[in-house]
Design a protein around this motif. Sequence first.
Motif, mmCIF file in Angstrom:
data_model
loop_
_atom_site.group_PDB
_atom_site.id
_atom_site.type_symbol
_atom_site.label_atom_id
_atom_site.label_comp_id
_atom_site.label_asym_id
_atom_site.label_seq_id
_atom_site.Cartn_x
_atom_site.Cartn_y
_atom_site.Cartn_z
ATOM 1 N N LEU A 69 -4.122 69.239 42.145
ATOM 2 C CA LEU A 69 -3.821 70.575 41.620
ATOM 3 C C LEU A 69 -5.106 71.293 41.218
ATOM 4 C CD1 LEU A 69 -1.762 72.698 40.740
ATOM 5 C CD2 LEU A 69 -1.588 71.523 38.533
ATOM 6 N N GLY A 70 -6.025 70.573 40.569
ATOM 7 C CA GLY A 70 -7.301 71.172 40.175
ATOM 8 C C GLY A 70 -8.114 71.626 41.373
ATOM 9 N N ILE A 71 -8.153 70.797 42.427
ATOM 10 C CA ILE A 71 -8.891 71.160 43.640
ATOM 11 C C ILE A 71 -8.292 72.411 44.277
ATOM 12 C CG2 ILE A 71 -9.390 70.425 46.012
ATOM 13 C CD1 ILE A 71 -9.591 67.560 44.942
ATOM 14 N N ALA A 72 -6.970 72.475 44.304
ATOM 15 C CA ALA A 72 -6.308 73.631 44.904
ATOM 16 C C ALA A 72 -6.600 74.908 44.125
ATOM 17 C CB ALA A 72 -4.800 73.386 44.963
ATOM 18 N N MET A 73 -6.597 74.824 42.791
ATOM 19 C CA MET A 73 -6.869 76.005 41.966
ATOM 20 C C MET A 73 -8.270 76.538 42.227
ATOM 21 S SD MET A 73 -5.092 74.870 38.349
ATOM 22 C CE MET A 73 -5.582 76.366 37.501
ATOM 23 N N ALA B 89 -11.695 76.661 28.768
ATOM 24 C CA ALA B 89 -12.165 75.319 29.145
ATOM 25 C C ALA B 89 -11.181 74.247 28.701
ATOM 26 C CB ALA B 89 -13.546 75.060 28.541
ATOM 27 N N VAL B 90 -10.735 74.306 27.459
ATOM 28 C CA VAL B 90 -9.832 73.268 26.958
ATOM 29 C C VAL B 90 -8.448 73.408 27.581
ATOM 30 C CG1 VAL B 90 -9.053 74.542 24.906
ATOM 31 C CG2 VAL B 90 -9.052 72.049 24.882
ATOM 32 N N LEU B 91 -8.014 74.629 27.858
ATOM 33 C CA LEU B 91 -6.679 74.822 28.440
ATOM 34 C C LEU B 91 -6.608 74.296 29.868
ATOM 35 C CD1 LEU B 91 -5.616 78.364 27.123
ATOM 36 C CD2 LEU B 91 -4.781 76.128 26.385
ATOM 37 N N ILE B 92 -7.571 74.675 30.709
ATOM 38 C CA ILE B 92 -7.487 74.231 32.100
ATOM 39 C C ILE B 92 -7.855 72.755 32.243
ATOM 40 C CG2 ILE B 92 -7.911 76.540 32.989
ATOM 41 C CD1 ILE B 92 -10.708 75.705 33.762
ATOM 42 N N SER B 93 -8.618 72.205 31.284
ATOM 43 C CA SER B 93 -8.924 70.774 31.325
ATOM 44 C C SER B 93 -7.698 69.933 31.023
ATOM 45 C CB SER B 93 -10.039 70.431 30.327
ATOM 46 O OG SER B 93 -11.268 70.982 30.722
ATOM 47 N N ASN B 94 -6.679 70.540 30.406
ATOM 48 C CA ASN B 94 -5.445 69.822 30.129
ATOM 49 C C ASN B 94 -4.599 69.630 31.377
ATOM 50 O OD1 ASN B 94 -4.785 68.960 27.295
ATOM 51 N ND2 ASN B 94 -5.503 71.032 26.851
ATOM 52 N N ILE B 95 -4.828 70.426 32.406
ATOM 53 C CA ILE B 95 -4.001 70.327 33.600
ATOM 54 C C ILE B 95 -4.812 70.008 34.851
ATOM 55 C CG2 ILE B 95 -2.197 71.831 32.711
ATOM 56 C CD1 ILE B 95 -3.409 74.099 34.391
ATOM 57 N N MET B 96 -6.121 69.916 34.721
ATOM 58 C CA MET B 96 -6.954 69.566 35.867
ATOM 59 C C MET B 96 -8.140 68.742 35.375
ATOM 60 S SD MET B 96 -8.740 73.280 36.601
ATOM 61 C CE MET B 96 -9.888 72.727 37.846
ATOM 62 N N SER B 97 -8.915 68.221 36.288
ATOM 63 C CA SER B 97 -10.077 67.407 35.930
ATOM 64 C C SER B 97 -11.046 68.189 35.044
ATOM 65 C CB SER B 97 -10.790 66.959 37.209
ATOM 66 O OG SER B 97 -12.094 66.527 36.940
ATOM 67 N N ASN B 98 -11.464 67.580 33.927
ATOM 68 C CA ASN B 98 -12.428 68.282 33.076
ATOM 69 C C ASN B 98 -13.779 68.419 33.768
ATOM 70 O OD1 ASN B 98 -13.401 65.664 32.869
ATOM 71 N ND2 ASN B 98 -13.168 65.517 30.656
ATOM 72 N N THR B 99 -14.042 67.532 34.730
ATOM 73 C CA THR B 99 -15.256 67.665 35.537
ATOM 74 C C THR B 99 -15.192 68.930 36.390
ATOM 75 O OG1 THR B 99 -15.524 65.268 35.630
ATOM 76 C CG2 THR B 99 -16.667 66.557 37.303
ATOM 77 N N VAL C 47 -18.702 74.903 26.519
ATOM 78 C CA VAL C 47 -17.721 74.589 27.554
ATOM 79 C C VAL C 47 -17.627 73.082 27.766
ATOM 80 C CG1 VAL C 47 -17.321 74.702 30.057
ATOM 81 C CG2 VAL C 47 -17.789 76.787 28.768
ATOM 82 N N ALA C 48 -18.782 72.401 27.838
ATOM 83 C CA ALA C 48 -18.789 70.956 28.068
ATOM 84 C C ALA C 48 -18.036 70.215 26.967
ATOM 85 C CB ALA C 48 -20.233 70.454 28.161
ATOM 86 N N LEU C 49 -18.300 70.579 25.704
ATOM 87 C CA LEU C 49 -17.623 69.916 24.594
ATOM 88 C C LEU C 49 -16.145 70.273 24.557
ATOM 89 C CD1 LEU C 49 -20.269 70.325 21.732
ATOM 90 C CD2 LEU C 49 -19.858 68.335 23.180
ATOM 91 N N SER C 50 -15.810 71.513 24.870
ATOM 92 C CA SER C 50 -14.404 71.933 24.863
ATOM 93 C C SER C 50 -13.610 71.208 25.942
ATOM 94 C CB SER C 50 -14.300 73.446 25.052
ATOM 95 O OG SER C 50 -14.909 74.147 23.986
ATOM 96 N N CYS C 51 -14.252 70.929 27.074
ATOM 97 C CA CYS C 51 -13.564 70.198 28.146
ATOM 98 C C CYS C 51 -13.162 68.790 27.701
ATOM 99 C CB CYS C 51 -14.461 70.102 29.382
ATOM 100 S SG CYS C 51 -14.607 71.649 30.313
ATOM 101 N N SER C 52 -13.889 68.239 26.734
ATOM 102 C CA SER C 52 -13.564 66.903 26.226
ATOM 103 C C SER C 52 -12.563 66.951 25.077
ATOM 104 C CB SER C 52 -14.847 66.192 25.760
ATOM 105 O OG SER C 52 -15.699 65.927 26.848
ATOM 106 N N SER C 53 -11.987 68.108 24.826
ATOM 107 C CA SER C 53 -10.983 68.246 23.762
ATOM 108 C C SER C 53 -9.577 68.310 24.322
ATOM 109 C CB SER C 53 -11.262 69.517 22.938
ATOM 110 O OG SER C 53 -12.551 69.488 22.365
ATOM 111 N N ALA C 54 -9.428 68.065 25.632
ATOM 112 C CA ALA C 54 -8.118 68.165 26.284
ATOM 113 C C ALA C 54 -7.349 66.859 26.121
ATOM 114 C CB ALA C 54 -8.307 68.504 27.767
ATOM 115 N N LEU C 55 -6.310 66.885 25.295
ATOM 116 C CA LEU C 55 -5.547 65.676 24.988
ATOM 117 C C LEU C 55 -4.043 65.905 25.028
ATOM 118 C CD1 LEU C 55 -7.643 64.561 21.870
ATOM 119 C CD2 LEU C 55 -7.787 63.572 24.161
#
Length: 473
Positions: A345-349, A380-390, A415-423
């Motif tokens: 899903l992340g790749i497609a987006m 960053a945190v919202l989309i990291s919850n549904i796709m790869s944070n990388t 952004v980097a730190l926010s991506c690690s807040s997806a739980l």
Amino acid sequence: MAYNDSRRAAIRLYKKLKYGWIWATSTFLGNFILALFIASLFNNLGYEDDANFVFFLAVLAIGLWVTEAIPPFAVGIFIIAGLLLGFGTDFILQDHKTPVEMYLGTWTSNVIWLLLGGFFLAEGMSIASLDRSLFKFTLDKFGPDPNKLLLGLMLTTAVGSMVMSNTATTAMMISSILPLARLMGKDSEYTKALLVGIPAAATLGGMGTIIGSTPNAIAVGALQEKGIYITFVDWMVFGLPTALISIFLFWKFLTKKLGLGQIRLDLSEFGFKPTNINVFERNAVLFTLFVTVSMWLSEPFHGIPIAATSAIPIVLLTLFQVIKAEDVRRLPWDTLMLVAGGLALGIAMVDVGLTDIIMEKISKLPIPMVGVAIVFAIIAVLISNIMSNTAAASILVPLGLSLPGIWGIAVPLIVALSCSSALLLPVSTPSNAISFSTGMVEQKSFRPGGLLMIVLGPVLAFITVLLYSLLFH
């Protein structure tokens, strides 16, 4: 009385089996109709058909993950099937250029191999009883008090995740506490706290160092291309406080939310000295663990990707006959299906430009730079919850670099730190996926803490990074 209880349980099970499909079907159809409605509104904005299709699929997948109309792993398979139907045939999209192999390739992606290596390590530790030794070490240091023990386990996990794979750290720690979780039972609030707190600590702990999380390395590498160099110690100046404060607040939230102060742990039945220990198996697992972790830690020197070195436990543990065919069958393969779907899903987006559309809208907002930075963190945190944070970091970090002045330095780090807040979901992070794969924690158990970190993570990242940027740049 026992007969009546058994009869009532049997009746409930019968009703669930007989009528549960009605609830599941109606919920699935409700999500499908809602996704169609939301997608029709998006379609009116005039974007390409492929972007509209992926938007619909993303909304539907999120709804199915949240409502649990079908099991999470089934949603992962459904996503890949939907993408193959949309981009691999002419039934939905007529003029599509996306090669479908990229979606099928998620089954063999780096994250999948990393997860599989972690599963083998965890299974090997369990067979050799090393998981109980690790738990006993933490218990000796923090004592049997439920709150302190939970904090100790979370801190141990966090420290491990700062220097090695979050996935492997979670696998080892989850394996170490599973005997206690089984002793407490699936319905125990303490079991929920352990299986939510430990993966959260692994993910949040990754903020602490450059190598702790992939988004960190992406941000540092991007800034280096701009001529701004951040050393290992530089990162820890703002990353370590963010990680530790996040973990402490998450721990406090769990203790209050689940009422852990009322729980009393009875560890008298918990066997710390298992009988019939196979010395060869124990040493084989220790050797494998040492080699694997050493390769992970020394990646900057030998250049072999972490995902490639994850093959070490798969090969060695089967070579030494620690893990046999029947043990492999017990591994949580459904978790890999879940993660593969989320990656697809992340790749497609990204491929259809859906994420670019989002950032384009953000850049046109009539708000000051502070507001733009906050929006970046939230996205960053919202989309990291549904796709790869990388993937999320790969999209947002370059966009953040283009901002003027100090914001061009601060926003990529935020952004980097926010991506690690997806739980929020089991698919949000491999650590959550490993915990969920035990079958002892429900998907909804992740939501309260996930919602907390959607707010708290970006706020802490914004404060610590801005202070660092103002003081050192």
